[in-house]
Structures are given as structure tokens and as C-alpha cells.
Design an enzyme around this catalytic site. Structure first.
Site, PDB file in Angstrom:
ATOM      1  N   ASP A 107      49.991  66.278 -17.091  1.00  0.00           N
ATOM      2  CA  ASP A 107      48.830  65.393 -16.969  1.00  0.00           C
ATOM      3  C   ASP A 107      47.590  66.285 -16.792  1.00  0.00           C
ATOM      4  O   ASP A 107      46.999  66.732 -17.774  1.00  0.00           O
ATOM      5  CB  ASP A 107      49.092  64.481 -15.761  1.00  0.00           C
ATOM      6  CG  ASP A 107      48.258  63.228 -15.755  1.00  0.00           C
ATOM      7  OD1 ASP A 107      47.102  63.312 -16.199  1.00  0.00           O
ATOM      8  OD2 ASP A 107      48.739  62.180 -15.316  1.00  0.00           O
ATOM      9  N   ASP A 163      57.277  57.134 -13.039  1.00  0.00           N
ATOM     10  CA  ASP A 163      57.299  55.978 -12.137  1.00  0.00           C
ATOM     11  C   ASP A 163      55.927  55.386 -11.873  1.00  0.00           C
ATOM     12  O   ASP A 163      54.898  56.022 -12.097  1.00  0.00           O
ATOM     13  CB  ASP A 163      57.895  56.397 -10.790  1.00  0.00           C
ATOM     14  CG  ASP A 163      56.927  57.250  -9.968  1.00  0.00           C
ATOM     15  OD1 ASP A 163      56.462  58.289 -10.500  1.00  0.00           O
ATOM     16  OD2 ASP A 163      56.611  56.862  -8.831  1.00  0.00           O
ATOM     17  N   ARG A 169      61.413  54.285 -13.383  1.00  0.00           N
ATOM     18  CA  ARG A 169      61.960  55.558 -13.865  1.00  0.00           C
ATOM     19  C   ARG A 169      63.169  55.342 -14.771  1.00  0.00           C
ATOM     20  O   ARG A 169      63.424  56.122 -15.671  1.00  0.00           O
ATOM     21  CB  ARG A 169      62.407  56.432 -12.684  1.00  0.00           C
ATOM     22  CG  ARG A 169      61.289  56.980 -11.822  1.00  0.00           C
ATOM     23  CD  ARG A 169      61.864  58.036 -10.886  1.00  0.00           C
ATOM     24  NE  ARG A 169      61.011  58.314  -9.744  1.00  0.00           N
ATOM     25  CZ  ARG A 169      60.018  59.201  -9.733  1.00  0.00           C
ATOM     26  NH1 ARG A 169      59.723  59.869 -10.818  1.00  0.00           N
ATOM     27  NH2 ARG A 169      59.313  59.401  -8.631  1.00  0.00           N
TER      28      ARG A 169
HETATM   29  C1  PRP Z   1      54.655  64.388 -12.292  1.00  0.00           C
HETATM   30  C2  PRP Z   1      55.312  65.181 -13.411  1.00  0.00           C
HETATM   31  C3  PRP Z   1      54.693  66.528 -13.316  1.00  0.00           C
HETATM   32  C4  PRP Z   1      53.345  66.246 -12.694  1.00  0.00           C
HETATM   33  C5  PRP Z   1      52.322  66.339 -13.768  1.00  0.00           C
HETATM   34  O1  PRP Z   1      55.374  64.566 -11.124  1.00  0.00           O
HETATM   35  O2  PRP Z   1      56.701  65.241 -13.261  1.00  0.00           O
HETATM   36  O3  PRP Z   1      55.453  67.396 -12.501  1.00  0.00           O
HETATM   37  O4  PRP Z   1      53.348  64.922 -12.178  1.00  0.00           O
HETATM   38  O5  PRP Z   1      51.059  66.088 -13.241  1.00  0.00           O
HETATM   39  P1  PRP Z   1      49.880  67.161 -13.326  1.00  0.00           P
HETATM   40  O6  PRP Z   1      49.906  67.764 -14.679  1.00  0.00           O
HETATM   41  O7  PRP Z   1      48.635  66.300 -13.108  1.00  0.00           O
HETATM   42  O8  PRP Z   1      50.055  68.135 -12.232  1.00  0.00           O
HETATM   43  P2  PRP Z   1      55.036  63.757  -9.788  1.00  0.00           P
HETATM   44  O9  PRP Z   1      54.172  64.586  -8.889  1.00  0.00           O
HETATM   45  O10 PRP Z   1      54.512  62.381 -10.137  1.00  0.00           O
HETATM   46  O11 PRP Z   1      56.453  63.649  -9.090  1.00  0.00           O
HETATM   47  P3  PRP Z   1      57.781  62.915  -9.592  1.00  0.00           P
HETATM   48  O12 PRP Z   1      58.286  63.667 -10.790  1.00  0.00           O
HETATM   49  O13 PRP Z   1      58.702  63.013  -8.431  1.00  0.00           O
HETATM   50  O14 PRP Z   1      57.410  61.486  -9.945  1.00  0.00           O
END
Ligand code: PRP
Length: 183
Positions: A107, A163, A169
Site C-alpha cells: 500500500d 481484512d 480475509r
Molecule cells: C498489510 C499488508 C502489508 C501492509 C501493507 O498488513 O499485509 O504487510 O499492510 O501496507 P503498507 O504498504 O502501507 O505498509 P496489515 O498491517 O494490515 O496486517 P495484516 O496482514 O495482519 O492484516
């Protein structure tokens, strides 16, 4: 869970189960070629990468090892601060290992940027990233991602590991969450 089971919660199915399967198969062929003759350690980033890891790993027609990290980024609401904390570290020594990080989405790029730097400091032979999804418009940091499944827009997506409040999920597809669910 099929999209029909949450009828009305999605405004659009962005990627069907079949599209995801097909693309992971293509990426698996690339990875097989790129790592031919080399040991490969595939690292999944909990929790979202569980589905990608399960399907990508089984699409690979070669031996791999698997490990997992869980990292959390501090932030207010939906904004990531870039300050990242390791909740569960690897159980593998990655010195001189070829490492492929698997995640479901990039992201802002802050989480994986931190993780790549952290893993590089441990002396691996190589570190690359495979992400099923990438949101180029949301990028705040450039993370060199060798294997990208699909680039998508800035909409809020759920499913296939992604999620909203820990739900969705286990949806087979990736879809755009309808505003009435989160407003
Ligand atoms: C999500 C995804 C990445 C991160 C990306 O994990 O799995 O690791 O966000 O976001 P970024 O590029 O803005 O850093 P999240 O923190 O939502 O945890 P999860 O996988 O446990 O849902």
C-alpha cells in the site's frame, strides 16, 4: 467464503479466484526459473499473506522452505506512520540464504520497506518481494518488488487475506468494500 455469502458488502469483484490462481501460477513459473539451482526460503508476512502463501507455495514445482514474520505498523486509524514493530520474528537464520518475502498487498510501502531493510541487515544472499497486489497511487516509499500480481487503484479492498476489522480475509476473491460497511 464466496462473494455471494456477503451479498451487498462488495461494490465490485476486482479479482476472481480464477484470476488469482492464474496469476500466481505465472509468478511461480518465473520464480522457478529465477531461482533454478538455488535454495529458496519463502517468508510470509502475517496475517494477510496466508492465502497467497498457501496457493503460491503449492503452485511452485520445486522444494522451498517456509517461515513467517508478523509485523505491525503504528499509526492512527488508516494512516500508517512507518514505525514498525516485529511481533513475531523468523525462526530461521537467513545468513547466506535466498529469501523471497510474500505479502498480499503493498500500500504505502512502509511495512515492506522496513522489513526488507531489517532482513538485509542479517546477511542473506538475496532478498526479493512477491506481492499479489500493489497500489501505485498510495506509495509513500518505493519498494523494489520483483514479482507483482496486479496493480490496483486506491480503493479499499478486502478478501483473499485482506481484512476490514479482521473480517473478509477468508473471501475467495478480492473485492471493493461497499461504503455502507465502513461508514
Ligand atoms: C498489510 C499488508 C502489508 C501492509 C501493507 O498488513 O499485509 O504487510 O499492510 O501496507 P503498507 O504498504 O502501507 O505498509 P496489515 O498491517 O494490515 O496486517 P495484516 O496482514 O495482519 O492484516
Amino acid at each position: 467464503m464466496d462473494a455471494a455469502a456477503i451479498d451487498g458488502d462488495l461494490t465490485e469483484v476486482l479479482l476472481t479466484e480464477q484470476q488469482i490462481t492464474d496469476r500466481l501460477g505465472e509468478l511461480a513459473r518465473q520464480v522457478e526459473a529465477d531461482y533454478h539451482g538455488k535454495d529458496l526460503l519463502v517468508i510470509g508476512v502475517l496475517k494477510g499473506a496466508v492465502m497467497v502463501m498457501a496457493d503460491f507455495a503449492r503452485a511452485l514445482n520445486r522444494h522451498i522452505e517456509m517461515d513467517w514474520v508478523d509485523i505491525s505498523s503504528y499509526g492512527s486509524g488508516t494512516e500508517s506512520s512507518g514505525v514498525v514493530r516485529i511481533l513475531k520474528d523468523l525462526s530461521t537464520d537467513i545468513t547466506d540464504r535466498h529469501v523471497l518475502i510474500v505479502d498480499e498487498i503493498i500500500d504505502t510501502g512502509l511495512t515492506l520497506s522496513y522489513l526488507v531493510n531489517n532482513l538485509r541487515s542479517r546477511g542473506p544472499a538475496s532478498v526479493e518481494i512477491l506481492a499479489l497486489l500493489r497500489k501505485p497511487e498510495a506509495a509513500r516509499m518505493t519498494v523494489a518488488t520483483k514479482y507483482v500480481g496486479y496493480e490496483i487503484g486506491n480503493e479499499f479492498v478486502v478478501g483473499y487475506g485482506l481484512d476490514y476489522n479482521e473480517r473478509y480475509r477468508n473471501l475467495r476473491c478480492v473485492g471493493t468494500l461497499a461504503p455502507h460497511v465502513y461508514s
